[in-house]
Enzyme design. Structure first.
Site, PDB file in Angstrom:
ATOM      1  N   CYS A  45     -12.493  25.362  -5.935  1.00 27.72           N
ATOM      2  CA  CYS A  45     -13.234  25.540  -4.682  1.00 27.72           C
ATOM      3  C   CYS A  45     -12.838  26.839  -3.992  1.00 27.72           C
ATOM      4  CB  CYS A  45     -12.954  24.351  -3.765  1.00 27.72           C
ATOM      5  SG  CYS A  45     -11.229  24.308  -3.218  1.00 27.72           S
TER       6      CYS A  45
ATOM      7  N   ALA B  48      -9.212  27.128  -3.155  1.00 23.11           N
ATOM      8  CA  ALA B  48      -8.416  27.447  -4.344  1.00 23.11           C
ATOM      9  C   ALA B  48      -8.432  28.952  -4.604  1.00 23.11           C
ATOM     10  CB  ALA B  48      -8.947  26.693  -5.560  1.00 23.11           C
TER      11      ALA B  48
ATOM     12  N   ARG C  76      -0.345  27.058 -10.158  1.00 33.26           N
ATOM     13  CA  ARG C  76      -0.735  28.332 -10.787  1.00 33.26           C
ATOM     14  C   ARG C  76       0.545  29.104 -11.094  1.00 33.26           C
ATOM     15  NH1 ARG C  76      -2.810  33.171  -8.434  1.00 33.26           N
ATOM     16  NH2 ARG C  76      -4.303  34.299  -9.737  1.00 33.26           N
TER      17      ARG C  76
ATOM     18  N   HIS D 299     -12.035  34.282  -3.131  1.00 29.41           N
ATOM     19  CA  HIS D 299     -11.489  35.619  -3.396  1.00 29.41           C
ATOM     20  C   HIS D 299     -12.028  36.596  -2.357  1.00 29.41           C
ATOM     21  CE1 HIS D 299     -11.740  34.336  -7.914  1.00 29.41           C
ATOM     22  NE2 HIS D 299     -10.691  33.816  -7.339  1.00 29.41           N
TER      23      HIS D 299
HETATM   24  S1  CFN Z   1      -9.656  32.651 -10.121  1.00 28.88           S
HETATM   25 FE1  CFN Z   1      -9.228  34.438 -11.391  1.00 28.88          FE
HETATM   26  S2  CFN Z   1      -7.916  35.956 -10.629  1.00 28.88           S
HETATM   27  S3  CFN Z   1     -10.823  35.493 -12.430  1.00 28.88           S
HETATM   28 FE2  CFN Z   1      -9.260  34.957 -13.852  1.00 28.88          FE
HETATM   29  S4  CFN Z   1      -7.985  36.666 -14.023  1.00 28.88           S
HETATM   30 FE3  CFN Z   1      -8.479  32.557 -14.300  1.00 28.88          FE
HETATM   31  S5  CFN Z   1      -9.393  30.817 -13.380  1.00 28.88           S
HETATM   32 MO1  CFN Z   1      -7.163  30.431 -13.499  1.00 28.88          MO
HETATM   33  S6  CFN Z   1      -6.506  31.280 -11.487  1.00 28.88           S
HETATM   34 FE4  CFN Z   1      -6.393  32.908 -12.948  1.00 28.88          FE
HETATM   35 FE5  CFN Z   1      -7.142  35.325 -12.544  1.00 28.88          FE
HETATM   36 FE6  CFN Z   1      -9.166  36.852 -12.193  1.00 28.88          FE
HETATM   37 FE7  CFN Z   1      -8.492  32.041 -11.851  1.00 28.88          FE
HETATM   38  S7  CFN Z   1      -5.059  34.629 -12.756  1.00 28.88           S
HETATM   39  S8  CFN Z   1      -6.461  32.001 -14.894  1.00 28.88           S
HETATM   40  S9  CFN Z   1      -9.743  33.812 -15.630  1.00 28.88           S
HETATM   41  N1  CFN Z   1      -8.177  33.728 -12.848  1.00 28.88           N
HETATM   42  C1  HCA Z   2      -7.798  27.235  -9.963  1.00 30.72           C
HETATM   43  C2  HCA Z   2      -6.472  27.615 -10.589  1.00 30.72           C
HETATM   44  C3  HCA Z   2      -6.474  27.674 -12.080  1.00 30.72           C
HETATM   45  C4  HCA Z   2      -6.562  26.289 -12.710  1.00 30.72           C
HETATM   46  C5  HCA Z   2      -6.132  26.275 -14.123  1.00 30.72           C
HETATM   47  C6  HCA Z   2      -6.562  25.171 -15.046  1.00 30.72           C
HETATM   48  C7  HCA Z   2      -5.177  28.370 -12.540  1.00 30.72           C
HETATM   49  O1  HCA Z   2      -8.837  27.258 -10.595  1.00 30.72           O
HETATM   50  O2  HCA Z   2      -7.782  26.913  -8.804  1.00 30.72           O
HETATM   51  O3  HCA Z   2      -7.591  24.534 -14.847  1.00 30.72           O
HETATM   52  O4  HCA Z   2      -5.822  24.979 -16.008  1.00 30.72           O
HETATM   53  O5  HCA Z   2      -5.236  29.308 -13.276  1.00 30.72           O
HETATM   54  O6  HCA Z   2      -4.097  27.900 -12.152  1.00 30.72           O
HETATM   55  O7  HCA Z   2      -7.562  28.454 -12.527  1.00 30.72           O
END
Ligand code: CFN
Ligand code: HCA
Length: 530
Positions: free
Chosen positions: A51, A54, A85, A183
């Protein structure tokens, strides 16, 4: 029937109508491949998305170690976003590090009825007494928007009372269609209230910020190691192992590197407009991508000494990892993979897998936008989407004018010959082949079906689907948290990744399991594996 049609035919007509434009099997029709992205998920579908809260609290502001982030809302959101995370942060000598903590106003029904601002201020008083941070971030969860507590006003009062920095983020979970809106809200706040408020000038000849690097499993540390070895000064990292103290001075760096393009591209563009700092889209995941990135940065500064030093470091680093990479490549060559992650990673990891001889045949994102899939050509078409119009959800990339200003056509040609296509803005599609499957906002059902029809050797995604994948006999690794391993970035990270993937694929444990749905009927599941 191709795999896409096989998958879609299982849906009811209403779901079919929605999902068909989110699923693309490349080059299988006469028309150009396109995909619908960044739209609301179908209610009730088991989407992997998170969400808005998050995205703001968990992804962008939470990793800043010297800031206390307080969740304003009921305890659940604070509890479930506590330590899940893997944004690693090291405490500096005499410095503060609040990353391991979780702070929350624990809103109860009476607070919802009578308002929670007072409780929030009392909570912050307690934080000041116990921890005395220099900076406080307040992140709202869903009920706060509904009852109208003014977190920005509280932040202003806190700033006045304690003489510290305080920022309120109205990142209620329901805003926008995914964590992507969080974000934006986080970055807008940081841009308005933190970046540009410091005056500590970098000392080094060339200084950089790394944007969109969250130091998952220590990735940012490996990137810093390489960049510092070449001679760059790192002013700040947004936001993995990052801090309020360093982010204040980010506007004084020479160049911005944008690692995760999805979560932060517009900050780079805003900093370009406000402070004139250029930015480059980079990728440190994969040996090939890391070398290309390092060369690209050196080319930006147009300094022969820097270019020579870059080549020296690349040669040294390659020498150190080449035997290991060769071994893992020999073990993995010809294997196939599926990757589903949130934003940039699904694309970034394709290049590391390619270095190891693994083809990615299924890929997709939870919440990426169309440009992440299709590349630069479609940027002009992207408009803020209807669901998030009031939060300026935009997509940007360095425009052609940037390159034209900096490089002559001849120079661009010469760079291309060296394998450095610095003016390309690639998406996921251009890197995938005919018949491969790209799915936007994938769900658990689609994951299962695609594993069944496309039969990848390994599947990379997150915690929510990992175990159901393994129970059906396919090894699964988490690319969000690296299954508590890492770093995976840069030269050393590539070797660790190669080791982890080899170990996983050659472990027979998963093939030997009998999934529960093969022996008993489960609600909505397949019986006998069909
Ligand atoms: S929200 Fe982003 S910030 S988009 Fe990416 S690289 Fe994932 S979903 Mo999990 S939290 Fe994580 Fe980053 Fe960019 Fe999220 S560090 S792994 S693909 N990510
Ligand atoms: C998020 C965080 C997440 C969840 C990871 C997962 C992360 O979406 O709020 O589903 O394993 O990287 O911690 O993307």
């Amino acid at each position: 029937m191709n795999e896409r049609d096989l998958l879609l035919e299982k849906y009811s007509s209403r779901v079919f109508k929605n999902r068909k434009s989110h699923i693309s099997q490349l080059e299988m029709s006469d028309e150009a491949d396109t995909i619908t992205a960044n739209t609301r998920a179908i209610p009730g579908i088991a989407t992997a998305r998170g969400c808005c809260y998050a995205g703001c609290k968990g992804v962008v502001v939470g990793p800043m170690k010297d800031a206390v982030t307080i969740t304003h809302g009921p305890i659940g959101c604070a509890f479930y976003s506590w330590g899940t995370r893997r944004n690693k942060a090291r405490t500096e000598e005499g410095g503060q590090n609040f990353v391991p903590y979780s702070f929350c106003t624990d809103m109860r029904p009476t607070d919802i009825v009578f308002g929670g601002e007072k409780k929030l201020e009392e909570g912050i008083d307690e934080i000041m007494t116990l921890f005395n941070p220099k900076c406080i971030f307040i992140c709202s969860t869903c009920p706060i928007g509904l009852i109208g507590d003014d977190v920005q006003a509280v932040a202003r009062r806190v700033e006045k009372k304690y003489g510290i920095k305080a920022v309120g983020f109205s990142c209620e979970g329901y805003k926008g269609v995914s964590q992507s809106s969080g974000h934006h809200i986080a970055n807008n706040g940081l841009m308005r209230q933190i970046i540009g408020t410091g005056d500590k000038k970098p000392m080094g000849k060339y200084s950089l910020n790394i944007l969109g690097e969250y130091n998952i499993g220590g990735d940012g540390w490996e990137e810093e190691r390489i960049l510092k070895k070449i001679g760059y000064e790192i002013v700040s990292v947004f936001t993995g192992d990052g801090s309020y103290e360093t982010m204040k001075n980010a506007h004084l760096a020479d160049l911005n590197l944008v690692m995760c393009h999805r979560s932060i591209n517009y900050v780079a563009e805003m900093m370009k407009t406000k402070y004139g700092i250029d930015w480059l889209k980079v990728n440190f995941i994969g040996i090939g991508s890391t070398c290309k990135t390092l060369r690209m940065i050196a080319e930006y500064f147009k300094d022969p000494e820097l270019l020579a030093r870059t080549e020296e470091v690349i040669a040294e680093e390659l020498e150190a990892v080449s035997d290991d990479m060769e071994y893992y490549r020999s073990m993995l060559k010809g294997k196939t993979a599926g990757i589903f992650t949130g934003g940039s990673r699904s694309h970034h990891y394709q290049s590391l897998l390619r270095d190891l001889g693994v083809e990615t045949i299924i890929a997709g994102y939870e919440f990426a936008h169309r440009d992440d899939y299709e590349g630069r050509d479609i940027i002009a078409e992207i408009k803020p989407d209807a669901d998030s119009k009031n939060i300026e959800e935009i997509t940007v990339s360095p425009d052609e004018a940037f390159y034209k200003e900096r490089y002559s056509e001849k120079e661009l040609e010469e760079l291309k010959e060296k394998g450095i296509e610095i003016d390309t803005y690639d998406g996921m599609f251009p890197d995938m082949k005919k018949g491969y499957m790209v799915v936007d906002d994938y769900n658990m059902f689609e994951t299962d079906e695609l594993i069944h029809s496309m039969k990848p050797d390994i599947f990379f995604s997150g915690i929510k689907d990992k175990y159901s994948i393994q129970k059906q006999g396919v090894v699964s690794r988490q690319l969000h948290s690296y299954d508590y391993s890492g770093p995976y970035a840069g030269f050393n990270g590539a070797v660790i990744f190669g080791r982890d993937v080899t170990m996983s694929i050659y472990t027979k444990a998963w093939v030997l399991t009998t999934p529960p749905w093969k022996t008993a009927a489960l609600l909505g599941g397949r019986i006998g594996g069909e």
